[in-house]
Design a protein around this motif. Structure first.
Motif, PDB file in Angstrom:
ATOM      1  N   VAL A  27      34.696  41.168  41.055  1.00 40.44           N
ATOM      2  CA  VAL A  27      34.974  42.598  41.151  1.00 40.44           C
ATOM      3  C   VAL A  27      35.762  42.860  42.432  1.00 40.44           C
ATOM      4  CG1 VAL A  27      33.977  44.914  41.341  1.00 40.44           C
ATOM      5  CG2 VAL A  27      32.882  43.207  39.871  1.00 40.44           C
ATOM      6  N   ILE A  28      36.887  43.554  42.285  1.00 40.02           N
ATOM      7  CA  ILE A  28      37.715  43.931  43.432  1.00 40.02           C
ATOM      8  C   ILE A  28      37.738  45.454  43.528  1.00 40.02           C
ATOM      9  CG2 ILE A  28      40.012  43.861  44.475  1.00 40.02           C
ATOM     10  CD1 ILE A  28      40.503  41.245  42.971  1.00 40.02           C
ATOM     11  N   ALA A  38      24.360  35.097  47.822  1.00 38.80           N
ATOM     12  CA  ALA A  38      24.579  36.535  47.893  1.00 38.80           C
ATOM     13  C   ALA A  38      24.753  36.954  49.344  1.00 38.80           C
ATOM     14  CB  ALA A  38      23.401  37.273  47.267  1.00 38.80           C
ATOM     15  N   GLY A  39      25.670  37.838  49.567  1.00 40.58           N
ATOM     16  CA  GLY A  39      25.935  38.284  50.926  1.00 40.58           C
ATOM     17  C   GLY A  39      26.937  39.409  50.896  1.00 40.58           C
ATOM     18  N   PRO A  40      27.472  39.784  52.064  1.00 35.94           N
ATOM     19  CA  PRO A  40      28.442  40.872  52.095  1.00 35.94           C
ATOM     20  C   PRO A  40      29.715  40.496  51.365  1.00 35.94           C
ATOM     21  CG  PRO A  40      28.311  39.771  54.226  1.00 35.94           C
ATOM     22  CD  PRO A  40      27.187  39.241  53.394  1.00 35.94           C
ATOM     23  N   ALA A  41      30.416  41.507  50.887  1.00 38.41           N
ATOM     24  CA  ALA A  41      31.666  41.277  50.176  1.00 38.41           C
ATOM     25  C   ALA A  41      32.744  40.807  51.141  1.00 38.41           C
ATOM     26  CB  ALA A  41      32.106  42.564  49.483  1.00 38.41           C
ATOM     27  N   VAL A  60      37.147  32.382  45.506  1.00 38.56           N
ATOM     28  CA  VAL A  60      36.956  33.810  45.267  1.00 38.56           C
ATOM     29  C   VAL A  60      35.466  34.123  45.210  1.00 38.56           C
ATOM     30  CG1 VAL A  60      37.470  35.737  43.736  1.00 38.56           C
ATOM     31  CG2 VAL A  60      39.071  33.829  43.925  1.00 38.56           C
ATOM     32  N   GLY A  61      35.039  35.094  45.983  1.00 40.86           N
ATOM     33  CA  GLY A  61      33.654  35.541  45.926  1.00 40.86           C
ATOM     34  C   GLY A  61      33.440  36.532  44.786  1.00 40.86           C
ATOM     35  N   GLY A  62      32.203  36.928  44.601  1.00 36.25           N
ATOM     36  CA  GLY A  62      31.889  37.862  43.516  1.00 36.25           C
ATOM     37  C   GLY A  62      32.428  39.254  43.752  1.00 36.25           C
ATOM     38  N   ARG A  63      32.559  39.653  45.038  1.00 40.26           N
ATOM     39  CA  ARG A  63      33.039  40.996  45.364  1.00 40.26           C
ATOM     40  C   ARG A  63      34.048  40.935  46.504  1.00 40.26           C
ATOM     41  NH1 ARG A  63      29.048  44.174  47.713  1.00 40.26           N
ATOM     42  NH2 ARG A  63      27.908  42.278  48.207  1.00 40.26           N
ATOM     43  N   THR A  64      35.123  41.686  46.352  1.00 40.63           N
ATOM     44  CA  THR A  64      36.129  41.796  47.396  1.00 40.63           C
ATOM     45  C   THR A  64      36.501  43.262  47.564  1.00 40.63           C
ATOM     46  OG1 THR A  64      37.054  39.593  46.973  1.00 40.63           O
ATOM     47  CG2 THR A  64      38.465  41.165  48.113  1.00 40.63           C
ATOM     48  N   ASN A  65      36.535  43.732  48.807  1.00 42.51           N
ATOM     49  CA  ASN A  65      36.973  45.087  49.116  1.00 42.51           C
ATOM     50  C   ASN A  65      38.343  45.013  49.771  1.00 42.51           C
ATOM     51  OD1 ASN A  65      34.487  46.202  48.247  1.00 42.51           O
ATOM     52  ND2 ASN A  65      33.577  45.799  50.240  1.00 42.51           N
ATOM     53  N   ALA A  66      39.312  45.772  49.226  1.00 42.76           N
ATOM     54  CA  ALA A  66      40.654  45.820  49.790  1.00 42.76           C
ATOM     55  C   ALA A  66      40.950  47.258  50.199  1.00 42.76           C
ATOM     56  CB  ALA A  66      41.686  45.336  48.770  1.00 42.76           C
ATOM     57  N   PHE A  67      41.360  47.440  51.461  1.00 41.50           N
ATOM     58  CA  PHE A  67      41.634  48.790  51.972  1.00 41.50           C
ATOM     59  C   PHE A  67      42.972  48.795  52.682  1.00 41.50           C
ATOM     60  CE2 PHE A  67      41.549  51.913  55.427  1.00 41.50           C
ATOM     61  CZ  PHE A  67      41.278  53.079  54.708  1.00 41.50           C
TER      62      PHE A  67
END
Length: 221
Positions: free
Chosen positions: A141-142, A92-95, A113-120
């Motif tokens: 989760v993206i 577990a860690g930052p996205a 692929v990690g559990g969470r990805t943030n796209a901006f």
């Protein structure tokens, strides 16, 4: 002082509604919610609302109602054999973050692929291609945000793809997929666009293979 009239009272244990929640308590509840969404017990919107409440909660008493109607992780029966074998989940860690400001950012090919990805994206473009990716967990989760830009997500045709989002003078489009295999990866796209676009859909002709074989080749074992 008359001790007979004032007997010492035993120290009362704090009730759950006043016990302060720890980070471990919040992570435990978030794990239950994540598995519930992967199993289809919660929609992406319900999952997002409950996760927000998890990380706003101050006490254990505020956490428990969020999973009262859900089974504990691993409580549901699983098939005796599963065609998909996931690699060890990353700690577990930052996205993961993909950011494009007046530029472009791309993630494709063979990557984990990690559990969470943030796209901006701000006046730019972000492309996420999962067709050759290695999944270390079932649920991915993206979170995609596009302002005067674009975020494009491509997935294999034989996984589950779900989404929830809003477009303001822009577009949010997720082509929903439901894999016939209950153990196939689940990708959930939460999106928001303003004068931009967020799009997630399958890439024709691309199918995810047995993950165990792909992991073995990727790791050289």
């Amino acid at each position: 002082m008359d001790l007979e009239k004032h007997p010492q009272q035993p120290t009362a244990r704090a009730e759950p509604d006043v016990i302060r929640a720890s980070d471990a308590d919040r992570d435990r509840i978030a794990d239950i919610l994540r598995e519930a969404m992967a199993e289809g017990r919660l929609t992406a919107e319900e999952h997002g609302e409950r996760v927000d409440a998890v990380y706003r909660a101050k006490t254990v008493g505020e956490l428990e109602p969020l999973v009262r109607d859900l089974p504990a992780p691993g409580g549901a029966a699983r098939p005796a054999t599963a065609p998909y074998a996931y690699g060890p989940e990353a700690p577990a860690g930052p996205a993961d973050n993909l950011i494009a400001v007046f530029s472009s950012s791309t993630r494709r090919g063979r990557w984990r692929v990690g559990g969470r990805t943030n796209a901006f994206s701000l006046f730019g473009s972000v492309e996420i291609d999962l067709t050759e990716a290695l999944f270390g967990q079932r649920l991915t989760v993206i979170n995609a945000t596009s302002i005067f830009g674009s975020v494009e997500i491509r997935v294999p045709e034989n996984i589950s793809l779900r989404g929830s989002g809003t477009g303001i003078f822009g577009s949010f489009e997720v082509v929903t997929l439901e894999s016939g295999d209950p153990e196939a990866p689940v990708v959930v796209v939460n999106g928001f666009s303003v004068f931009g676009s967020v799009e997630a859909k399958p890439k024709r002709g691309k199918f995810i293979a047995d993950l165990q074989d792909r992991l073995r080749k990727h790791l050289g074992h």
